[in-house]
Write a protein that holds these residues in place. Structure first.
Motif, PDB file in Angstrom:
ATOM      1  N   THR A 231       0.672  -1.130   0.113  1.00 32.38           N
ATOM      2  CA  THR A 231      -0.162  -0.001  -0.047  1.00 32.38           C
ATOM      3  C   THR A 231       0.876   1.302  -0.113  1.00 32.38           C
ATOM      4  O   THR A 231       2.228   1.104   0.140  1.00 32.38           O
ATOM      5  CB  THR A 231      -0.986   0.093   1.383  1.00 32.38           C
ATOM      6  N   LYS A 232       0.282   2.425  -0.052  1.00 29.68           N
ATOM      7  CA  LYS A 232       0.953   3.625  -0.254  1.00 29.68           C
ATOM      8  C   LYS A 232       1.935   3.993   1.003  1.00 29.68           C
ATOM      9  O   LYS A 232       2.935   4.848   0.577  1.00 29.68           O
ATOM     10  CB  LYS A 232      -0.045   4.860  -0.665  1.00 29.68           C
ATOM     11  N   ASP A 233       1.581   3.591   2.010  1.00 34.32           N
ATOM     12  CA  ASP A 233       2.520   3.967   3.004  1.00 34.32           C
ATOM     13  C   ASP A 233       3.819   2.886   3.372  1.00 34.32           C
ATOM     14  O   ASP A 233       4.381   3.017   4.165  1.00 34.32           O
ATOM     15  CB  ASP A 233       1.883   4.049   4.502  1.00 34.32           C
ATOM     16  N   GLY A 234       3.808   2.129   2.332  1.00 32.30           N
ATOM     17  CA  GLY A 234       4.779   0.844   2.194  1.00 32.30           C
ATOM     18  C   GLY A 234       4.590  -0.287   2.984  1.00 32.30           C
ATOM     19  O   GLY A 234       5.152  -1.224   2.897  1.00 32.30           O
ATOM     20  N   SER A 235       3.591  -0.336   3.864  1.00 34.41           N
ATOM     21  CA  SER A 235       2.771  -1.485   4.537  1.00 34.41           C
ATOM     22  C   SER A 235       1.966  -2.486   3.521  1.00 34.41           C
ATOM     23  O   SER A 235       1.386  -1.980   2.469  1.00 34.41           O
ATOM     24  CB  SER A 235       2.112  -1.291   5.843  1.00 34.41           C
ATOM     25  N   HIS A 236       2.110  -3.634   4.064  1.00 35.11           N
ATOM     26  CA  HIS A 236       1.368  -4.878   2.901  1.00 35.11           C
ATOM     27  C   HIS A 236       0.100  -4.953   3.447  1.00 35.11           C
ATOM     28  O   HIS A 236      -0.321  -4.365   4.437  1.00 35.11           O
ATOM     29  CB  HIS A 236       2.130  -6.090   3.528  1.00 35.11           C
ATOM     30  N   SER A 237      -0.792  -5.362   2.144  1.00 34.37           N
ATOM     31  CA  SER A 237      -1.936  -5.804   2.704  1.00 34.37           C
ATOM     32  C   SER A 237      -2.173  -6.913   1.760  1.00 34.37           C
ATOM     33  O   SER A 237      -1.460  -7.455   0.934  1.00 34.37           O
ATOM     34  CB  SER A 237      -3.060  -4.550   2.254  1.00 34.37           C
ATOM     35  N   VAL A 238      -3.660  -7.529   1.673  1.00 32.98           N
ATOM     36  CA  VAL A 238      -3.839  -8.501   0.927  1.00 32.98           C
ATOM     37  C   VAL A 238      -5.189  -8.242  -0.122  1.00 32.98           C
ATOM     38  O   VAL A 238      -6.168  -7.598   0.369  1.00 32.98           O
ATOM     39  CB  VAL A 238      -4.218  -9.758   1.757  1.00 32.98           C
ATOM     40  N   ALA A 239      -4.975  -8.466  -1.338  1.00 31.40           N
ATOM     41  CA  ALA A 239      -6.006  -8.534  -2.106  1.00 31.40           C
ATOM     42  C   ALA A 239      -6.621  -9.492  -2.531  1.00 31.40           C
ATOM     43  O   ALA A 239      -6.178 -10.729  -2.688  1.00 31.40           O
ATOM     44  CB  ALA A 239      -5.373  -7.605  -3.359  1.00 31.40           C
ATOM     45  N   ILE A 240      -7.949  -9.397  -2.727  1.00 33.98           N
ATOM     46  CA  ILE A 240      -8.856 -10.509  -3.327  1.00 33.98           C
ATOM     47  C   ILE A 240      -9.506 -10.174  -4.726  1.00 33.98           C
ATOM     48  O   ILE A 240     -10.400  -9.520  -4.642  1.00 33.98           O
ATOM     49  CB  ILE A 240      -9.939 -11.006  -2.490  1.00 33.98           C
ATOM     50  N   PRO A 241      -8.648 -10.494  -5.857  1.00 37.52           N
ATOM     51  CA  PRO A 241      -9.103  -9.965  -7.141  1.00 37.52           C
ATOM     52  C   PRO A 241     -10.463 -10.359  -7.341  1.00 37.52           C
ATOM     53  O   PRO A 241     -11.161  -9.572  -8.151  1.00 37.52           O
ATOM     54  CB  PRO A 241      -8.007 -10.830  -8.031  1.00 37.52           C
ATOM     55  N   GLU A 242     -10.814 -11.603  -7.019  1.00 39.68           N
ATOM     56  CA  GLU A 242     -12.243 -12.117  -7.514  1.00 39.68           C
ATOM     57  C   GLU A 242     -13.348 -11.220  -6.984  1.00 39.68           C
ATOM     58  O   GLU A 242     -14.517 -10.830  -7.465  1.00 39.68           O
ATOM     59  CB  GLU A 242     -12.465 -13.340  -6.838  1.00 39.68           C
ATOM     60  N   TRP A 243     -13.136 -10.370  -5.624  1.00 40.74           N
ATOM     61  CA  TRP A 243     -14.395  -9.621  -5.104  1.00 40.74           C
ATOM     62  C   TRP A 243     -13.910  -8.230  -5.340  1.00 40.74           C
ATOM     63  O   TRP A 243     -14.514  -7.428  -4.979  1.00 40.74           O
ATOM     64  CB  TRP A 243     -14.098 -10.023  -3.527  1.00 40.74           C
ATOM     65  N   GLU A 244     -12.446  -7.929  -5.861  1.00 36.34           N
ATOM     66  CA  GLU A 244     -12.084  -6.407  -6.124  1.00 36.34           C
ATOM     67  C   GLU A 244     -11.905  -5.708  -4.679  1.00 36.34           C
ATOM     68  O   GLU A 244     -12.559  -4.505  -4.815  1.00 36.34           O
ATOM     69  CB  GLU A 244     -13.110  -5.951  -7.100  1.00 36.34           C
ATOM     70  N   VAL A 245     -11.635  -6.570  -3.962  1.00 40.81           N
ATOM     71  CA  VAL A 245     -11.351  -5.672  -2.278  1.00 40.81           C
ATOM     72  C   VAL A 245      -9.951  -6.210  -1.766  1.00 40.81           C
ATOM     73  O   VAL A 245      -9.462  -6.920  -2.414  1.00 40.81           O
ATOM     74  CB  VAL A 245     -12.243  -6.238  -1.577  1.00 40.81           C
ATOM     75  N   SER A 246      -9.495  -5.360  -1.006  1.00 42.25           N
ATOM     76  CA  SER A 246      -8.297  -5.482  -0.212  1.00 42.25           C
ATOM     77  C   SER A 246      -8.574  -5.555   1.383  1.00 42.25           C
ATOM     78  O   SER A 246      -9.586  -4.869   1.712  1.00 42.25           O
ATOM     79  CB  SER A 246      -7.193  -4.580  -0.522  1.00 42.25           C
ATOM     80  N   TYR A 247      -7.752  -6.114   1.771  1.00 39.67           N
ATOM     81  CA  TYR A 247      -8.108  -6.129   3.453  1.00 39.67           C
ATOM     82  C   TYR A 247      -7.811  -4.788   4.207  1.00 39.67           C
ATOM     83  O   TYR A 247      -8.205  -4.611   5.241  1.00 39.67           O
ATOM     84  CB  TYR A 247      -6.927  -7.120   4.097  1.00 39.67           C
TER      85      TYR A 247
END
Length: 225
Positions: A8-24
């Motif tokens: 993400t933009k602050d350099g920290s990680h997240s997780v994306a679910i392409p099927e739902w078009e969302v991220s954690y």
């Protein structure tokens, strides 16, 4: 379901679910969002209002990456305040993802990496005593099947967006959340959609819209009427 690690933009990680078009988390910054929504607007707000409370009971809806739990541990340690933290997760992340999450590095808190790892690797349905001030329990469960052991002071409501999981943002769900909340309790969530606000009001909450994290104008903090 495919889940991908993203930065993400602050350099920290997240997780994306392409099927739902969302991220954690917000793509504008996972750490900055969690700090603003759950720590600043939730935990710090409650602790500042209850300086004499012997402990704070937190329920997190959706353990996810474990970031909210880690940030709560750090705040508990900083303030020397006791926290009992319980969270549910129906679909835990794979180890191939959790072992890559960079939150301790992003926060410059490398000392806590083994503790963060233990949040993910520890047994389900068993209490871990992380520090003298912080106990942690994760439960493998759907929200519909969950009942807390005692009233909750703070609910971190961190379900996926209403567009992805509308069934978790209904009047009936928020009635259940109100029932587990202590009289002095609060619920905080990143969502400020009109449908969410109306569902909370219909369930019996008093709803306050406050400034949101980067990339989002508003968020919600709710309490008993």
């Amino acid at each position: 379901m495919q889940r991908n690690l993203i930065v993400t933009k602050d350099g920290s990680h997240s997780v994306a679910i392409p099927e739902w078009e969302v991220s954690y988390h917000s793509v504008y910054g996972a750490v900055q969002e969690s700090l603003h929504v759950f720590i600043e607007s939730g935990l710090k707000y409650w602790l500042d209002k209850h300086t004499s409370a012997s402990r704070c009971v937190i329920f997190e809806m959706g353990f996810g990456t474990g970031l909210n739990a880690l940030l709560s541990i750090l705040e508990s340690k900083r303030r020397q305040r006791k926290i009992m933290y319980e969270t549910i997760e129906a679909f835990p992340l794979e180890q191939s993802i959790t072992r890559e999450l960079n939150y301790c590095t992003a926060l410059e808190q490398g000392f806590w990496q083994p503790v963060f790892d233990s949040l993910h690797s520890g047994e389900w349905n068993s209490t871990q005593h992380i520090t003298n001030f912080f106990s942690f329990k994760k439960i493998r469960s759907l929200l519909a099947d969950y009942t807390p052991g005692e009233p909750v002071n703070i609910i971190y409501y961190d379900a996926f967006a209403p567009s992805a999981q509308p069934e978790l943002w209904t009047k009936e769900v928020f009635e259940r959340m109100l029932n587990i909340l202590a009289p002095d309790g609060i619920l905080v969530t990143y969502s400020s959609k009109g449908d969410v606000r109306r569902a909370l009001l219909a369930a019996g909450f008093s709803v306050e819209k406050i400034a949101g994290p980067a990339g989002k104008r508003e968020m919600i903090r709710a309490s008993r009427k």
